[in-house]
Design a protein around this motif. Structure first.
Motif, PDB file in Angstrom:
ATOM      1  N   ALA A   1       0.873  -1.109  -0.027  1.00 12.63           N
ATOM      2  CA  ALA A   1       0.030  -0.022   0.097  1.00 12.63           C
ATOM      3  C   ALA A   1       0.865   1.430  -0.030  1.00 12.63           C
ATOM      4  O   ALA A   1       0.563   2.240  -0.582  1.00 12.63           O
ATOM      5  CB  ALA A   1      -1.055  -0.159   1.199  1.00 12.63           C
TER       6      ALA A   1
ATOM      7  N   ALA B   1       0.689   4.095  -2.999  1.00 14.94           N
ATOM      8  CA  ALA B   1       0.560   5.478  -2.630  1.00 14.94           C
ATOM      9  C   ALA B   1       1.609   6.483  -3.056  1.00 14.94           C
ATOM     10  O   ALA B   1       1.265   7.521  -3.462  1.00 14.94           O
ATOM     11  CB  ALA B   1       0.361   5.671  -1.054  1.00 14.94           C
TER      12      ALA B   1
ATOM     13  N   SER C   1     -15.116  13.215   3.162  1.00 11.86           N
ATOM     14  CA  SER C   1     -14.565  13.241   1.512  1.00 11.86           C
ATOM     15  C   SER C   1     -14.289  14.594   1.364  1.00 11.86           C
ATOM     16  O   SER C   1     -13.020  14.753   0.247  1.00 11.86           O
ATOM     17  CB  SER C   1     -15.953  12.906   0.697  1.00 11.86           C
TER      18      SER C   1
ATOM     19  N   GLY D   1     -10.606  15.019   2.607  1.00  7.42           N
ATOM     20  CA  GLY D   1      -9.690  14.029   1.875  1.00  7.42           C
ATOM     21  C   GLY D   1      -9.580  14.435   0.298  1.00  7.42           C
ATOM     22  O   GLY D   1      -8.280  14.386  -0.093  1.00  7.42           O
TER      23      GLY D   1
ATOM     24  N   LEU E   1     -15.401   3.140   1.405  1.00 10.58           N
ATOM     25  CA  LEU E   1     -14.468   3.443   0.325  1.00 10.58           C
ATOM     26  C   LEU E   1     -15.207   4.146  -0.923  1.00 10.58           C
ATOM     27  O   LEU E   1     -14.778   4.917  -1.671  1.00 10.58           O
ATOM     28  CB  LEU E   1     -13.598   2.121  -0.190  1.00 10.58           C
TER      29      LEU E   1
ATOM     30  N   ASN F   1     -17.013   7.485  -0.340  1.00 13.30           N
ATOM     31  CA  ASN F   1     -15.606   8.165  -0.165  1.00 13.30           C
ATOM     32  C   ASN F   1     -15.427   8.604  -1.628  1.00 13.30           C
ATOM     33  O   ASN F   1     -14.992   9.961  -1.929  1.00 13.30           O
ATOM     34  CB  ASN F   1     -14.339   8.063   0.680  1.00 13.30           C
ATOM     35  N   ASN F   2     -15.288   8.019  -2.634  1.00  8.72           N
ATOM     36  CA  ASN F   2     -14.518   8.211  -3.697  1.00  8.72           C
ATOM     37  C   ASN F   2     -15.785   8.808  -4.914  1.00  8.72           C
ATOM     38  O   ASN F   2     -15.552   9.681  -5.446  1.00  8.72           O
ATOM     39  CB  ASN F   2     -13.990   6.949  -4.684  1.00  8.72           C
TER      40      ASN F   2
ATOM     41  N   MET G   1      -4.191   4.364  -6.224  1.00  7.46           N
ATOM     42  CA  MET G   1      -4.810   4.728  -5.057  1.00  7.46           C
ATOM     43  C   MET G   1      -5.758   3.700  -4.519  1.00  7.46           C
ATOM     44  O   MET G   1      -5.890   3.449  -3.257  1.00  7.46           O
ATOM     45  CB  MET G   1      -5.422   6.205  -5.251  1.00  7.46           C
TER      46      MET G   1
ATOM     47  N   GLN H   1      -5.628   1.696  -0.967  1.00 11.63           N
ATOM     48  CA  GLN H   1      -6.878   1.638  -0.052  1.00 11.63           C
ATOM     49  C   GLN H   1      -7.312   0.467   0.236  1.00 11.63           C
ATOM     50  O   GLN H   1      -7.292  -0.247   1.312  1.00 11.63           O
ATOM     51  CB  GLN H   1      -8.112   2.497  -0.605  1.00 11.63           C
ATOM     52  N   THR H   2      -7.269  -0.607  -0.895  1.00 11.02           N
ATOM     53  CA  THR H   2      -7.562  -1.855  -0.578  1.00 11.02           C
ATOM     54  C   THR H   2      -6.639  -2.700   0.229  1.00 11.02           C
ATOM     55  O   THR H   2      -7.005  -3.377   1.087  1.00 11.02           O
ATOM     56  CB  THR H   2      -7.930  -2.679  -2.092  1.00 11.02           C
TER      57      THR H   2
ATOM     58  N   ILE I   1      -6.678  -1.609   3.973  1.00 12.37           N
ATOM     59  CA  ILE I   1      -8.165  -2.013   4.504  1.00 12.37           C
ATOM     60  C   ILE I   1      -7.951  -3.529   5.078  1.00 12.37           C
ATOM     61  O   ILE I   1      -8.247  -4.140   6.233  1.00 12.37           O
ATOM     62  CB  ILE I   1      -9.260  -1.704   3.674  1.00 12.37           C
TER      63      ILE I   1
END
Length: 293
Positions: free
Chosen positions: A18, A22, A81, A84, A186, A189-190, A223, A227-228, A231
């Protein structure tokens, strides 16, 4: 978390992956913002690409997996969001002005800011160890800001503001924790981030070249993967265990910048980053000790 569900080794690997993903988004953002791939794109447009392609990835996953969604807490999602989106956009902008290692190191301040915001908004009490680690981290950021260094100072200030936004975002993430499933958080948020980014990009839009479209898609994909991975890492081990591994992003950012842009950290960068990492190590150690107690 039950012992049978824990897999610390895999959690560590996922977190390191991750961090690499990132750092890769920041690398591509720097390439797009500095003109390495054509006419420089505005940070608002780079951020829009990040949310657009990340949302498309999660939307496709939702169509395949067909997860069950509950009623979302819209207010918390909008707050999270918005912050973010602001943090990501500012971080991408900072990458155009300062070395990736500096921008990444400053971004590590977001847990410190999150801790400070937790005092008034969550009613948390902060002990002397946390105050001490916060002071060390802020000193490291001050060194990285290089007072009097012109553009570098401006870029570091942008990165500091990005960390501030992401620190405030942590409060909303904490409030959402346990209320909704991770995948729902997730995709929400996106989706909301994409709406905000679409409105903002209307003022600066320019038609990207084919290679720039590919880089924008790469940012969104990286990204989404970051995130995946993170988490799932948190599902396999305690957050206090996996979080320190995310600081590998600094090593990845340094490597990417050296290979692609031939930028190597100077002694100021090493000193500032070392202080921020020391602060993070103190926080991680203290949190682990408190959980055991």
């Amino acid at each position: 978390m039950s012992e049978t569900s824990q897999n610390p080794a895999l959690a560590a690997i996922l977190t390191i992956a991750a961090s690499g993903f990132a750092a890769g988004t920041t690398l591509l953002a720097k390439a797009l913002g500095t003109g390495a791939l054509g006419t420089p794109l505005h940070a608002l447009q780079i951020s829009h690409g990040r949310f657009l392609f990340a949302f498309l990835g999660f939307a496709i996953a939702a169509l395949i997996l067909r997860p069950k969604f509950t009623k979302p807490h819209l207010g918390l999602h909008i707050g999270r969001s918005s912050l973010g989106w602001g943090g990501v956009t500012l971080m991408f902008a900072a990458a155009s002005f300062i070395p990736l290692a500096d921008a990444t190191a400053i971004s590590f301040l977001n847990p410190v800011f999150g801790m400070l915001f937790a005092i008034p908004f969550l009613g948390e009490r902060i002990g002397p160890w946390r105050w001490g680690s916060a002071a060390i981290a802020l000193l490291g950021a001050l060194i990285l800001m290089r007072p009097g260094a012109g553009a570098l100072q401006f870029g570091a200030l942008i990165a500091l503001t990005a960390a501030l936004c992401m620190g405030a975002e942590l409060i909303f993430i904490k409030l959402l924790s346990g209320r909704e499933k991770p995948f729902q958080v997730l995709i929400s948020n996106n989706a909301i981030g994409l709406v905000i980014a679409t409105v903002a990009v209307l003022f600066v839009w320019q038609s990207p070249a084919p290679l720039q479209w590919l880089a924008l898609a790469g940012i969104g994909a990286l990204m989404a993967m970051a995130q995946t991975c993170f988490i799932n890492a948190v599902r396999l081990a305690d957050a206090s265990f996996v979080s320190p591994f995310f600081y590998c992003a600094l090593a990845f950012a340094t490597l990417y910048d050296a290979v692609v842009f031939s930028v190597l950290p100077d002694w100021t960068s090493w000193c500032g980053a070392a202080l921020i990492l020391a602060s993070a190590a103190i926080l991680a150690w203290r949190e682990t000790r408190n959980r055991r107690a």
